[in-house]
Design a protein around this motif. Sequence first.
Motif, short mmCIF file in Angstrom:
data_model
loop_
_atom_site.label_atom_id
_atom_site.label_comp_id
_atom_site.label_asym_id
_atom_site.label_seq_id
_atom_site.Cartn_x
_atom_site.Cartn_y
_atom_site.Cartn_z
N GLU A 180 -12.77 -9.90 -2.69
CA GLU A 180 -13.00 -11.27 -3.14
C GLU A 180 -12.16 -12.26 -2.35
N LEU A 181 -10.87 -11.93 -2.18
CA LEU A 181 -9.99 -12.81 -1.41
C LEU A 181 -10.46 -12.93 0.04
N MET A 182 -10.94 -11.83 0.59
CA MET A 182 -11.43 -11.85 1.96
C MET A 182 -12.65 -12.77 2.09
N CYS A 183 -13.57 -12.66 1.16
CA CYS A 183 -14.78 -13.50 1.20
C CYS A 183 -14.43 -14.98 1.01
N VAL A 194 -9.73 -1.60 2.84
CA VAL A 194 -10.25 -2.91 2.43
C VAL A 194 -9.13 -3.94 2.42
N VAL A 195 -7.98 -3.56 1.86
CA VAL A 195 -6.85 -4.49 1.84
C VAL A 195 -6.41 -4.83 3.25
N ASP A 196 -6.42 -3.85 4.14
CA ASP A 196 -6.03 -4.10 5.53
C ASP A 196 -6.97 -5.10 6.19
N ILE A 251 -6.20 -8.52 4.86
CA ILE A 251 -5.00 -9.05 5.51
C ILE A 251 -5.35 -9.61 6.88
N GLN A 252 -6.17 -8.90 7.62
CA GLN A 252 -6.55 -9.35 8.97
C GLN A 252 -7.30 -10.68 8.92
N GLY A 304 -1.76 -13.22 5.24
CA GLY A 304 -2.00 -11.90 4.67
C GLY A 304 -0.77 -11.03 4.59
N VAL A 305 0.17 -11.23 5.51
CA VAL A 305 1.38 -10.41 5.48
C VAL A 305 2.53 -11.10 4.75
#
Length: 407
Positions: free
Chosen positions: A280-283, A353-355, A358-359, A365-366
């Motif tokens: 969700e955060l990535m999208c 997925v989390v990685d 982060i990217q 992300g870090v």
Amino acid sequence: MDFGLSERGGEYFGRLQEFMDSHVYPAEPVYAAQRAELAAAGREHHVPQVVEDLKVEARKRGLWNLFLPDSEDPAHGLSVTDYASLAELTGRSPNLAPEATNCAAPDTGNMEVLHLFGTPEQKETWLRPLLDGEIRSAFAMTEPDVASSDATNISTRIERDGDHYVINGRKWWTSGAADPRCKIMILMGKTDPEGHPYRQQSMVLVPFDTPGVEVVRALPVFGYQDQHGHCEITFTDVRVPVENLVGEEGGGFAIAQARLGPGRIHHCMRAIGMAERALELMCERAVSRVAFGGPLAKQGVVREQIAESRMAIEQARLLTLKTAWLIDKHGVQAARSEVAAIKVIAPRVALEVVDRAIQVHGGAGVSDDTPLAAMWAGLRTLRLADGPDEVHVRSVARAELGKYLGT
């Protein structure tokens, strides 16, 4: 196979979802602020007040001890398959939701052990306050000087001396042991070093205030200090009554296996919950962040990362739900290979997925501005906790080859 929620399970799912939206997610920044204040005051491992507030609210809503299957707690009537979906929801806020609902490890596994193997006195003294959320507990199995994934390596000694057991040894990664609310641990050690490899170990209850118990340090995970602590503990001539034996002498290995089976469903579904939140955060990041004249979501490489994440999550969830269904229908033994498989697949998928998330977030992300870095640290650890991936891969291979070798 039917992985759908029962009518009762669907009701609980809706109630838990509403609790997450109205109370848990809004409490996350409060939790972070209160933890920072406690750490600044030298109370790194004390529980922030917001956690206790959430526990009161969850219990008022009947969202309490949901991990106990219906055979053990008919009050809520949930199957392992039902609870799997609830565990996924709590995994979306791993620092708050599991404990708020009294479904946090290692307490869940310890409560199951006491429920299945404890004496009436042990249940009254330790299980009851754990079920009520009044105390916390720890599970002491892993040791620093041996490969603890092979239980026959455990070197901590439990020796009978009249009406007491005397314990000497050293444990580490004893989760929860730094929390001042942690009052009891279940310790695994050897009572019969010369016995059959899987009858050498026993489990005993060790109160934390027993003389000779020393918490040496709380170990950080990738620089993150867990609120409950992952501790190194030494045991020097620690004496506990023989009544503190859990089950029977030599039964430690079997109890450990009984403890870890359903618990791995919980771990894996919480990992999938973390993966879902990371996606969700990535999208959200992809559609809101502009680079090279347009949103990141227009970039083919980002679209591929999102698609791969969705497909992997669905596969991991289905395998975990199948495993839960098998446990419901046929018991833990019938699902041994699947339990081993999900313990590899779910953390691996969630970590990937989390990685990716982060990217897509770049420098954010870090940082601690998002939950992603802390999620990554926790999930990477899960590939070692309860046995490293390699041990579970070995188990799956043994089961598969057994069909051809007749073993």
